[in-house]
Design an enzyme around this catalytic site. Structure first.
Site, mmCIF file in Angstrom:
data_model
loop_
_atom_site.group_PDB
_atom_site.id
_atom_site.type_symbol
_atom_site.label_atom_id
_atom_site.label_comp_id
_atom_site.label_asym_id
_atom_site.label_seq_id
_atom_site.Cartn_x
_atom_site.Cartn_y
_atom_site.Cartn_z
ATOM 1 N N HIS A 72 32.502 35.408 37.612
ATOM 2 C CA HIS A 72 32.813 36.417 38.633
ATOM 3 C C HIS A 72 32.821 37.811 38.010
ATOM 4 O O HIS A 72 33.527 38.061 37.046
ATOM 5 C CB HIS A 72 34.173 36.126 39.271
ATOM 6 C CG HIS A 72 34.110 35.047 40.303
ATOM 7 N ND1 HIS A 72 35.017 34.931 41.324
ATOM 8 C CD2 HIS A 72 33.212 34.052 40.485
ATOM 9 C CE1 HIS A 72 34.691 33.899 42.090
ATOM 10 N NE2 HIS A 72 33.607 33.343 41.585
ATOM 11 N N TYR A 201 42.571 39.085 47.074
ATOM 12 C CA TYR A 201 44.028 39.247 47.010
ATOM 13 C C TYR A 201 44.430 40.102 48.210
ATOM 14 O O TYR A 201 44.047 41.273 48.282
ATOM 15 C CB TYR A 201 44.431 39.963 45.722
ATOM 16 C CG TYR A 201 44.235 39.129 44.463
ATOM 17 C CD1 TYR A 201 42.970 38.976 43.905
ATOM 18 C CD2 TYR A 201 45.312 38.508 43.848
ATOM 19 C CE1 TYR A 201 42.784 38.214 42.757
ATOM 20 C CE2 TYR A 201 45.137 37.742 42.702
ATOM 21 C CZ TYR A 201 43.874 37.600 42.161
ATOM 22 O OH TYR A 201 43.685 36.843 41.038
ATOM 23 N N PRO A 293 51.849 33.834 39.184
ATOM 24 C CA PRO A 293 50.396 33.643 39.054
ATOM 25 C C PRO A 293 49.534 34.779 39.604
ATOM 26 O O PRO A 293 48.313 34.708 39.525
ATOM 27 C CB PRO A 293 50.140 32.340 39.827
ATOM 28 C CG PRO A 293 51.305 32.185 40.732
ATOM 29 C CD PRO A 293 52.454 32.879 40.104
ATOM 30 N N LYS A 297 47.336 34.851 34.812
ATOM 31 C CA LYS A 297 47.545 35.018 33.373
ATOM 32 C C LYS A 297 48.180 33.811 32.662
ATOM 33 O O LYS A 297 48.121 33.721 31.431
ATOM 34 C CB LYS A 297 48.461 36.238 33.122
ATOM 35 C CG LYS A 297 47.783 37.559 33.389
ATOM 36 C CD LYS A 297 46.844 37.942 32.261
ATOM 37 C CE LYS A 297 45.855 39.011 32.650
ATOM 38 N NZ LYS A 297 44.578 38.532 33.167
ATOM 39 N N TYR A 385 42.952 42.523 34.086
ATOM 40 C CA TYR A 385 42.567 41.275 34.764
ATOM 41 C C TYR A 385 41.607 40.445 33.893
ATOM 42 O O TYR A 385 41.754 39.225 33.811
ATOM 43 C CB TYR A 385 41.917 41.603 36.110
ATOM 44 C CG TYR A 385 41.788 40.396 37.009
ATOM 45 C CD1 TYR A 385 42.854 39.969 37.790
ATOM 46 C CD2 TYR A 385 40.595 39.664 37.071
ATOM 47 C CE1 TYR A 385 42.750 38.862 38.608
ATOM 48 C CE2 TYR A 385 40.479 38.553 37.885
ATOM 49 C CZ TYR A 385 41.562 38.154 38.651
ATOM 50 O OH TYR A 385 41.456 37.042 39.451
#
Ligand SMILES: Cc1cc2nc3c(=O)[nH]c(=O)nc-3n(C[C@H](O)[C@H](O)[C@H](O)COP(=O)(O)OP(=O)(O)OC[C@H]3O[C@@H](n4cnc5c(N)ncnc54)[C@H](O)[C@@H]3O)c2cc1C
Length: 394
Positions: A72, A201, A293, A297, A385
């Site tokens: 991704h 998200y 979560p 991580k 990220y």
């Protein structure tokens, strides 16, 4: 029995450490409380940072991940209906993440370990570390009705948040840092195509939602729910209706629903214990720290601890560098705290807090807007990220 490194726990931390050590000719035995099938039945993480992907390649277990995993280049933020793309690759000079389930990572590591003939003892009970402050630590445990003793040079406590390793360290040695959030994540796994190519998200006044995935045909969706929510109160239909209500309309319209194949509620917690070592015993992964979560991580932090411990042990066994052993905790904690901060920040920005007043909500909205509307802000999100670099062991 005797080995060089005794590993407690056959989760991703223990199996990956075992595989790297075995590849370097360092003998190790893993002692696991559950059966292999039970370990494989746990549905957990699914987003691997570049550093973990590289580590799995180094361990020689990346063949299936490289063939079946989904690279991704970015992810999507849906902020009260507005969509913002975080271009991970463009903002980090080419770094990406790999979507490949923790279950599959575990399966690959178990297969590689079996093929290498390295020993894992499953269904072991009453595992207990002893004499960690001496040069001759050992484990005791029971298996098949018999009592066993495993002598070793070092113990790796890879036994998760509820394991025995951390609990065996005297309380006055450890400092605990903890935050428990007033909500959890209700997760559903379904054999339906993901609603979007990339993860979404979603921040919404009804609460947070995440559209994640495990493959092109298997989706993982989450909803923020109150901490005391019961999974039995959530039919599949109620879950899909609530998810649609929290997504921007174009996404809600193309969401493909279907029967859930797993449904569970996970509490959200931030937790760190310092130090991460006690004499010749080292805490690795969830045994030492937990993150909510939201930043993807948990599994990735376990991998960076493994990398640090492996590189130290490699130098201990090949160059006699026992001076490095006492640096394990400080090296890990520097990276752990940065990931704790990012996970806390993502959680704080994207969730609805029950005790938050209207002023606090406006401040959160404006902080998030400041970040996503500036290249510097988006870069900060992106570089955290994809994962901060691993510290070299010199
Ligand atoms: C429900 C849930 C959902 C999650 N979702 C995500 C996510 O979406 N993204 C993300 O990044 N992270 C997620 N995580 C976190 C991630 O799964 C963990 O960070 C990761 O599993 C840590 O690996 P570990 O090997 O350190 O610990 P674990 O996976 O917990 O493995 C520890 C192993 O030790 C064994 N063990 C425990 N006690 C003993 C004992 N006394 N003796 C012998 N063996 C013992 C256990 O059976 C287990 O096999 C999630 C975690 C949970 C619980």
């Amino acid at each position: 029995m005797r080995t060089q490194v005794a590993i407690i726990g056959a989760g991703p931390s223990g199996l990956l450490l075992g595989q790297l050590l075995h590849g370097a000719g360092i003998d190790n035995i893993i002692i696991e409380r559950q059966t292999a099938d039970y370990v494989l039945g746990r549905i957990r993480a699914g987003v691997l940072e570049q550093g973990m992907v590289d580590l799995l390649r180094q361990a020689g277990v990346s063949q299936r991940m490289d063939a079946e995993g989904l690279v991704h280049d970015g992810f999507e933020l849906a902020l009260d209906g507005r969509q913002v793309h975080i271009d991970l690759k463009g903002l980090t000079g080419g770094k990406t993440v790999m979507v490949y389930g923790q279950t599959e990572v575990t399966r690959d590591l178990m297969a590689a370990r079996a093929q290498a003939g390295a020993q894992t003892l499953y269904s072991a009970s009453n595992v207990q570390p002893h004499d960690m402050k001496t040069d001759a630590p050992y484990l005791t445990f029971e298996k098949d009705g018999e009592s066993w003793r495993l002598d070793c040079d070092y113990i790796a406590g890879c036994d998760g948040f509820h394991g025995v390793a951390r609990q065996s360290i005297p309380g006055d040695v450890l400092k605990i840092f903890e935050r428990v959030y007033p909500f959890g994540w209700l997760g559903v796994l379904s054999d339906t195509p993901p609603v979007n190519d990339e993860l979404v998200y979603a921040k919404h006044e009804r609460g947070f939602a995440l559209c994640s995935q495990r493959s092109a045909t298997r989706s993982r969706y989450y909803l923020q729910v109150p901490a005391d929510e019961q999974v039995e109160d959530w039919s599949d239909q109620r879950f899909w209706d609530e998810l649609k209500a929290r997504l921007p309309q174009p996404l809600a319209e193309r969401l493909v629903t279907g029967p859930s194949i797993e449904k569970s509620i996970a509490p959200l917690r931030s937790f760190v214990v310092e130090p991460m070592q006690y004499g010749r015993m080292f805490l690795v992964g969830d045994a030492a720290h937990i993150v909510p979560p939201t930043g993807a991580k948990g599994l990735n932090l376990a991998a960076s601890d493994v990398s640090t411990l492996f590189n130290i042990l490699l130098k201990v066994y090949t160059q006699g560098r026992t001076d490095l052993l006492e640096r394990y905790s400080e090296v890990c904690l520097r990276r752990v705290w940065k990931a704790e901060r990012f996970s806390w920040w993502m959680t704080s920005m994207l969730h609805r807090f029950p005790d938050s007043d209207s002023f606090s909500q406006r401040i959160t909205d404006s902080e998030l807007a400041y970040f996503v509307d500036s290249v510097a802000g988006r870069t900060t999100i992106a570089e955290n990220y994809v994962g901060l670099p691993y510290e070299a062991i010199e």
